[in-house]
Structure formats: structure tokens, C-alpha cells
Design an enzyme around this catalytic site. Structure first.
Site, short mmCIF file in Angstrom:
data_model
loop_
_atom_site.label_atom_id
_atom_site.label_comp_id
_atom_site.label_asym_id
_atom_site.label_seq_id
_atom_site.Cartn_x
_atom_site.Cartn_y
_atom_site.Cartn_z
N CYS A 1 -36.75 37.29 21.28
CA CYS A 1 -37.34 37.00 19.96
C CYS A 1 -36.52 35.94 19.22
O CYS A 1 -37.07 35.18 18.42
CB CYS A 1 -37.45 38.27 19.12
N HIS B 1 -34.22 42.37 15.34
CA HIS B 1 -35.40 41.61 15.78
C HIS B 1 -35.57 40.38 14.90
O HIS B 1 -35.28 40.41 13.70
CB HIS B 1 -36.63 42.53 15.65
#
Length: 470
Positions: free
Chosen positions: A118, A421
Site C-alpha cells: 500500500c 496502512h
């Protein structure tokens, strides 16, 4: 896991009953709340703030995986999934209809997560929405990496292959071309990730990486490859012919100028004064981005709506970066007149602003044993960031030349640099999108300004339309 916080709320709710009872050592070990990604089947533990690679003695994790796979393979689930997608697309198109007055479908393409990638996806989506930079790469001629029988055929690489015939520029170009063409909902950047592994050893493996560190490595390697060209053909020739990137404004870093330095390159003046004899030392440093500290007085303010003290703004961070400061004992300046290290002051001025101003907020700080995250909300403008007061010679700049408008924001969700994330918000043709790996959703300005920014990309304003300044 972090963005919508659904599974995280289950974890927090599960912890509440435990606070009323004295925990035994055995209970302490048991209370690990985990969630599983229904697409990749990866398992994540909120308590450890990390992915789980082991299983229970009874193999319960594998049993859940098999159960999910059976559901995925069933015709009933596939049919329900297709119906849900149709409903989602119709609701999305109705949103676009209200915004545009037309029935244009969403043409944004997500990037598949290849295992904690990510950090890479958020940077790629941000760069793909910086129009001048993206267009340059998309207009480059394709490089043929294979000849003879393998020409035109897709090759599948393994991570251990000794193939040195790779081009970061070419794979970056192909990835950018795959985005925003609307032919697929998500693109898998496997070939680009393979090249990243080959030429950037720091990013090998599947652990979470720092998005800012990746961005710097990516831009530096693109810059170096563009200087040397590929297969003996220099890509810098195209830069010379591009009238919008004139030679007079180029910032050279490690050799000749490329599109990287022409767009992201600025120049700082570093001014150091000896406090003993008053000797002044000046030097000019090229930069591709500015790393800004979040001032210590704001570090406990976590949300936009907290009442304790004033709001931290991007201007506070910029002022902290450019203000005069006295160097501490570990940074004593070697004064050439005094012939020894002396106490001194340091100040930064911006000598030349870039076309795209990249601002990195230093959210991760080392303590004695670990790297902590500064979770402070920093207020930033969507339009009209005025950089004139930080310039060395502001009188030489026009009234509109120092104004910047936001193009993209990278956000880190979670507590640590090695976990959590990354997602990105970016503006495309007047609309804001949220890029969360494979998922791309239309969003609004109110949502964007509430984000706890990690990296901000501001584009130099071209038009003379008035707007609010920072």
C-alpha cells in the site's frame, strides 16, 4: 482495517469488559483480536499491530481460509457479488450525474496490493494525478526489453531471477498508462514491483515500508535512469524539446536536469552564523521535497475538533522549518575564522520554488527503543498555499507565482511506521478520489481536509483566479 475502522471497532469493544476485571497472565496471552482479509486471506492482529503468519495448534486460521475460499467459489456468492457490483456502479454513476450533469462512469483504476505494498500504491496514485509529471512519462516511446522469439510476449519473472535487463522508467510508464484508462477496476503492478526489488534492495520482502522513503528512492532512481537513458538512447532529449519545462528554471541534482528535477526540484539557501565572531556561511542545497517537523507544542492535539489549545496548521510547520534556530551541542558549526567548532544559528530560505511542492510531515520519531508516530491533526489548505513569505527574494516573484493548489495527499492509518496502512486522496479533473489499493471511491473536499496528512503534493497555480490564501 483502518480506513473504515469496522474490524478495529470490534477489537476496541472486545477490550472494554476486560478493564473491569483483574487479568490473569493466562487471560493476558489469550486476548488477541484478529481479522482476516476476505480477498487475500491475510490475518491481522490489532493487539500486536502486525500480520499473523503462524496458526493455532488446531489449524483454525487455515480452516477459516478454506471456508472463505469455498464461499468465494460457490455460484450463489458469485452471483450475489455481481449483483452487488451492479448496484454499487449504478449508485456511483448517479453521484457522477449530480456532479457532472452527465452519465460518465468512474474511469479511475485501483492498484492491487501485492503483500503490504500500500505504501507503493499510495505514492503511484498520487504521482499519476500530477498532470505535467504523469503526461511526460505516458508520452515517452515504449522500450523493447526483449528481442527475437520473446518479443511482444509477456514474461513472468521470479524474484530470484538474475535478469538485469530492466527499466524502472519503462515499468513506471506502463503503470501510469494503465491508470485512468477505465478498462479495468484494478491493475496489478507486478512488473514494476519486480524492478523495484531488483534496483532498490531496501524494499525487498513483503513487510510494510515508509511511503516517503519509497517516494524519494523512486524519484532518485527515475532521475538517474532518465539521465543515462536506456539501450543507449537518452530520454533527456525529450525533456530539452519540451517547451513547458524550460531550461532556465531547471534544478540539477546529481548531474543533468530531468523531468524529475524540472518539476519537483527547488533550491534552499542554508544560512549559518557563528555566534562568537559573527561570520556568515551560505550554501545552496537542491531539494525534491521538504520534510517539516510538527512543532512540539501541538503534538498532543490528535483531532480537528479538540479544544485544548490552537490548531496546528501547515503554516506553523513551514514557519518552524524556516525560522532562525540555535544549533545544539551535537551540531556545532566549524567556523573557518575561529578555526574551531562554535555555537551558531541556522536559517533556511527558499531560493527557488518548484513547479510541484512536495511537503512531508515528520510523523515518525525515534525514541530510545522504538519509532513513535505523531498523530496530530495538521490543518492544510486545498487552494492558495502562499509560499512568498518563505522566499529569499520575494520582491522578484509575481503575485500569482507563489500560490499552490493541492493535487494529492498520502495518509498513514495506524500506529507505527512498520505497520498500519497507506491510502491517498487525489484530485482528477475537478473531482476528488480516495485510493485505497484496489478500491477507488469518489469523495468530497470536506473529507479530504479532515485527513491526517503525511505527504502533501501542491501544484503551482497557472491561472489568475483568486482564492483564499493560507
Amino acid at each position: 482495517r483502518y480506513v473504515n475502522g469496522h474490524a478495529k471497532k470490534h477489537y476496541e469493544d472486545a477490550q472494554i469488559p476486560m478493564t473491569n476485571h483483574k487479568k490473569t497472565e493466562k487471560q493476558e496471552k489469550v486476548q488477541h483480536t484478529v481479522c482476516m482479509d476476505c480477498s487475500s486471506y491475510s490475518t491481522y492482529c490489532y493487539r500486536c499491530d502486525d500480520f499473523v503468519v503462524n496458526d493455532t495448534k488446531l489449524g483454525l486460521v487455515q480452516k477459516v481460509r478454506e471456508h472463505l475460499q469455498n464461499l468465494e467459489n460457490s455460484a450463489f456468492t458469485s452471483d450475489r457479488h455481481r449483483k452487488r457490483k451492479l448496484l454499487e456502479n449504478s449508485s456511483l454513476n448517479s453521484k457522477l450525474l449530480k456532479v457532472n450533469g452527465s452519465t460518465t462512469a468512474l474511469c479511475a483504476t485501483g492498484l492491487r496490493n501485492l503483500g503490504n505494498t500500500c505504501f507503493m500504491n499510495a505514492i503511484l496514485q498520487s504521482l499519476s494525478n500530477i498532470q505535467q509529471f504523469c503526461c511526460y512519462f505516458k508520452e515517452l516511446p515504449a522500450v523493447e526489453l526483449r528481442n527475437g522469439k520473446t518479443a511482444g510476449r509477456r514474461t513472468y519473472h521470479t524474484r530470484s531471477q538474475g535478469d538485469n535487463n530492466v527499466s524502472l522508467v519503462e515499468e513506471f510508464r506502463k503503470t501510469l498508462c494503465a491508470l485512468w484508462q477505465g478498462s479495468q477496476t484494478a491493475f496489478s503492478p507486478e512488473s514494476l514491483f519486480y524492478v523495484v526489488w531488483k534496483i532498490m534492495p531496501n524494499f525487498r520482502g513483503y513487510q510494510q515500508q515508509d511511503a516517503h522513503e519509497f517516494m524519494r528512492y523512486l524519484l532518485d532512481h527515475l532521475h538517474l535512469e532518465l539521465q543515462g537513458g536506456f539501450n543507449g538512447v537518452s530520454r533527456s532529449v525529450i525533456l530539452q524539446e519540451n517547451s513547458s519545462l524550460s531550461a532556465s528554471n531547471k534544478c540539477c541534482i546529481n548531474g543533468a536536469s530531468t523531468v524529475v528535477t524540472a518539476i519537483f526540484g527547488g533550491i534552499l539557501q542554508n544560512e549559518v552564523n557563528c555566534l562568537i565572531c559573527g561570520t556568515e556561511s551560505r550554501k545552496f542545497d537542491p531539494f525534491l521535497d521538504l520534510s517539516l517537523d510538527i512543532p512540539s507544542q501541538f503534538r498532543n492535539k490528535r483531532t480537528k475538533n479538540q479544544e485544548n489549545g490552537p490548531m496546528c496548521t501547515l503554516r506553523d510547520c513551514l514557519r518552524s522549518f524556516t525560522d532562525l534556530e540555535e544549533l545544539d551541542e551535537t551540531e556545532l558549526y566549524m567556523c573557518h575564522k575561529c578555526k574551531k567548532k562554535q555555537k551558531s544559528t541556522k536559517k533556511f530560505w527558499i531560493q527557488k520554488l518548484p513547479k510541484v511542492l512536495c511537503l512531508h510531515l515528520k510523523r515518525f520519531h525515534w525514541t530510545a527503543y522504538l519509532r513513535n508516530k505523531v498523530d496530530t491533526y495538521v490543518e492544510f489548505p486545498l487552494r492558495g498555499l502562499d509560499m512568498k513569505c518563505y522566499l529569499l527574494e520575494p520582491e522578484n516573484s509575481g503575485p500569482e507565482s507563489c500560490l499552490y493548489d493541492l493535487a494529492a495527499v498520502v495518509v498513514h492509518h495506524g500506529s507505527g511506521v512498520g505497520s498500519g496502512h497507506y491510502t491517498a486522496y487525489a484530485a482528477h479533473e475537478g473531482r476528488w478520489f480516495h485510493f485505497n489499493d484496489s478500491t477507488v471511491t469518489l469523495t468530497d473536499e470536506e473529507t479530504v481536509v479532515k485527513a491526517k496528512a503525511y505527504i502533501l503534493f501542491y501544484v503551482e497555480r497557472q491561472s489568475k483566479s483568486g482564492s483564499d490564501k493560507l
